[in-house]
Design a protein around this motif. Structure first.
Motif, short mmCIF file in Angstrom:
data_model
loop_
_atom_site.label_atom_id
_atom_site.label_comp_id
_atom_site.label_asym_id
_atom_site.label_seq_id
_atom_site.Cartn_x
_atom_site.Cartn_y
_atom_site.Cartn_z
N THR A 428 0.97 -1.45 0.19
CA THR A 428 -0.10 0.14 0.19
C THR A 428 0.84 1.30 0.13
OG1 THR A 428 0.14 0.07 2.30
CG2 THR A 428 -1.67 -1.48 1.25
N ALA A 429 2.55 1.06 -0.03
CA ALA A 429 2.86 1.98 -0.04
C ALA A 429 2.83 2.82 -1.11
CB ALA A 429 4.03 1.84 -0.09
N ILE A 430 2.59 4.75 -1.22
CA ILE A 430 2.63 4.84 -2.81
C ILE A 430 4.43 6.25 -2.57
CG2 ILE A 430 1.13 6.67 -3.34
CD1 ILE A 430 -1.08 5.53 -2.24
N THR A 431 4.87 6.89 -1.87
CA THR A 431 5.17 7.54 -1.99
C THR A 431 6.33 7.15 -1.48
OG1 THR A 431 5.75 8.33 -0.02
CG2 THR A 431 3.84 9.78 -0.42
N VAL A 432 7.50 7.89 -1.77
CA VAL A 432 9.25 6.88 -2.01
C VAL A 432 9.29 6.63 0.10
CG1 VAL A 432 11.64 7.75 -1.77
CG2 VAL A 432 10.21 8.48 -3.87
N GLU A 433 8.69 7.67 0.73
CA GLU A 433 9.53 7.91 1.45
C GLU A 433 8.18 6.36 2.41
OE1 GLU A 433 8.25 10.51 0.28
OE2 GLU A 433 10.61 11.47 0.57
N GLN A 434 7.19 6.00 1.99
CA GLN A 434 6.41 5.13 2.48
C GLN A 434 7.40 3.86 2.40
OE1 GLN A 434 2.39 5.86 1.25
NE2 GLN A 434 2.00 6.63 2.71
N ILE A 435 7.50 3.47 0.74
CA ILE A 435 8.90 2.61 0.29
C ILE A 435 9.82 2.27 0.78
CG2 ILE A 435 9.44 1.44 -1.80
CD1 ILE A 435 7.16 3.28 -3.77
N HIS A 436 10.88 3.43 1.20
CA HIS A 436 11.32 3.12 2.12
C HIS A 436 11.28 1.90 2.99
CE1 HIS A 436 14.27 7.12 -0.28
NE2 HIS A 436 14.15 4.96 -0.90
N LEU A 437 10.24 2.66 4.01
CA LEU A 437 10.39 2.71 5.11
C LEU A 437 9.84 0.73 4.87
CD1 LEU A 437 8.30 5.40 6.82
CD2 LEU A 437 10.67 4.17 7.71
N ALA A 438 9.17 0.39 4.00
CA ALA A 438 9.06 -0.88 4.02
C ALA A 438 9.95 -1.71 3.51
CB ALA A 438 7.90 -0.88 3.10
N ILE A 439 10.83 -1.22 2.97
CA ILE A 439 11.62 -2.48 2.71
C ILE A 439 12.59 -2.65 3.18
CG2 ILE A 439 11.59 -1.76 0.06
CD1 ILE A 439 13.68 0.04 0.10
N ILE A 440 12.95 -1.40 4.66
CA ILE A 440 13.87 -2.00 5.49
C ILE A 440 14.09 -3.47 5.93
CG2 ILE A 440 14.39 -0.63 7.80
CD1 ILE A 440 14.36 2.00 6.61
N PRO A 441 12.95 -3.97 6.70
CA PRO A 441 12.94 -5.74 6.83
C PRO A 441 13.16 -6.33 5.74
CG PRO A 441 10.84 -3.92 7.14
CD PRO A 441 11.06 -2.57 7.04
#
Length: 477
Positions: A428-441
């Motif tokens: 459900t990530a849309i923005t670059v910041e959301q994608i960044h947070l989602a890929i860390i784990p």
């Protein structure tokens, strides 16, 4: 074997008349798996457009993988009862049958049936080809054979999608499947002439290990389902899969006729700890394989061709590094390479994460090289060490289990990466910041799995040193 016992091995020798045909057979066996993977993944989206059944497209890979792992698990037993030649010919016929069903399918259900037969046949072919390596080649040439197989994978990584794309656009998606037909026929003809056909008739027929194969298949199926399930359900499926897979190993240890070598996946032996390395490395590597191409398109706006080229850097690094280290003779250096491989994979995964978060392509490329090199420098000597550590009675089971374990690792790794991404909100990530947070784990999980592989490699090499010390002491007495 001494440190310099294999000093006479050379690249030219695997292409001499004595070994050239066998080398080609083994490379064709790998090519069937490698090219089929890329051909199918490229052609299936078009097939779905023609046949319908979009909701079933993921199962084309899932069923293929599950049946391949089940086939690989029973391959050593099949080789024992039928002989290598007959087993390979039967498995090749099964693969060909599946290819023809998929290529002539009128519905996606028929495609799934064909892919299932393809997976079953290829699982047996890959496992028996691995089992034939220590049987048909001296130890000094085994690293070169694995180096050639790495080259085949690199060629498939680049050529497979291009070939399938051209055939799909200019001819038909069915033509992309039919490319396998001449490869299978050439492979079968060479097997019939070159591969030994004698079966082991010294033991009574062990019967069909249906419960163990069903347990393994069910466990991998749960892993595959976990990759597409919501987070909580995925976690439950992974727990269930772990129980089934551990249970299959436990059952095998107590069976009169085993599918796996003694001590498989138990870290108290060289073979047990080594198989853990073989399992954990692809679990870790699947993180980059599943998400990197997609992420470069989402975050940086790259097209499919450029993104795919970045993904293929790992395969090229794998091949080049495998070729580079194939002439290593010293045992201690080989042990160092086995330990270094997982460490490079861990560093590479962290590096990719840093490169994606900072927008630095050069860091991503260097990290891809590190991951590919990690596999390339360690894979051949890891496999060779396990083959040499096995007794004569268990060498087939050990060798045949290697590609099966790698496939299982890829499936488990893809599922774990999917669970980590979905839990972190990647879908459900849309923005670059959301994608960044989602890929860390996602990448942290991958690096952790590489860390487990490193610990298992340390355990393996320490056991090797302990055994060598005991052998020297016994000889002195």
């Amino acid at each position: 074997m001494s440190d310099t016992a294999d000093s006479n091995g050379s690249w030219a020798e695997i292409f001499t008349p004595r070994y050239a045909t066998v080398t080609l057979i083994l490379c064709l066996g790998v090519a069937l798996f490698a090219f089929n993977a890329f051909l199918a993944s490229t052609a299936l989206p078009t097939a779905v457009q023609h046949l319908g059944g979009l909701e079933l497209i993921a199962w084309a890979l899932t069923l293929y993988l599950v049946l391949a792992i089940m086939g690989g698990a029973g391959a050593a037993l099949l080789k024992q009862r039928l002989g290598a030649r007959t087993a390979l010919l039967v498995a090749g016929a099964v693969f060909l049958f599946g290819t023809l069903i998929a290529a002539n399918a009128g519905t996606m259900t028929e495609v799934l049936i064909g892919r299932s037969f393809q997976g079953l046949g290829e699982g047996v072919v890959a496992a028996i080809c691995f089992a034939l390596i220590p049987e048909l080649f001296p130890a000094r040439l085994v690293p070169k054979v694995f180096g050639m197989q790495a080259v085949v994978w690199a060629v498939a990584a680049f050529g497979g999608p291009v070939l399938a794309g051209l055939l799909t656009e200019l001819v038909s998606w069915r033509a992309a499947f039919l490319v396998n037909v001449p490869l299978v026929l050439i492979f079968a003809a060479m097997v019939a002439v070159v591969v030994p056909g004698k079966a082991d008739t010294t033991n009574e027929s062990p019967g069909f290990p249906g419960i163990r194969l069903l347990t393994i298949g069910s466990g991998i199926m749960l892993v595959a389902l976990a990759s597409i399930a919501p987070p909580l359900q995925a976690a439950a499926l992974l727990v269930g899969a772990a129980i089934l897979l551990v249970g299959s190993v436990w059952l095998d240890r107590r069976s009169r006729v085993r599918l796996m070598p003694t001590g498989a996946f138990w870290p108290n032996s060289v073979i047990g700890s080594g198989l853990l390395v073989v399992l954990f490395m692809p679990v870790a590597g699947a993180t980059s394989a599943v998400y990197l191409v997609l992420l470069t398109q989402q975050l940086w706006g790259y097209g499919p061709t450029l993104a795919g080229a970045i993904g293929a850097v790992m395969a090229v690094a794998w091949s080049l590094s495998a070729i580079t280290v194939a002439n290593i003779r010293q045992r201690e250096t080989r042990k160092l390479l086995i330990r270094t491989g997982p460490a490079l994979i861990a560093l590479g995964l962290i590096g990719i994460l840093i490169g994606l978060l900072t927008g630095q392509l050069i860091i991503v490329l260097l990290s891809q090289i590190a991951i590919g090199s990690g596999f390339g420098i360690s894979n051949g000597y890891l496999n060779l060490t396990l083959m040499e550590a096995a007794s004569d009675a268990e060498r087939d089971r050990t060798s045949a289990l290697l590609p099966t374990t790698q496939s299982a690792g890829n499936a488990i790794g893809a599922a774990l990466a999917g669970v980590a991404a979905n839990t972190a909100g990647f879908a459900t990530a849309i923005t670059v910041e959301q994608i960044h947070l989602a890929i860390i784990p996602v990448f942290v999980v991958g690096a952790t799995m590489a860390g487990f592989a490193f610990l298992a490699a340390l355990r393996m090499t320490r056991l090797m040193n302990a055994h060598a010390t005991q052998s020297s002491f016994a000889a002195a007495q």
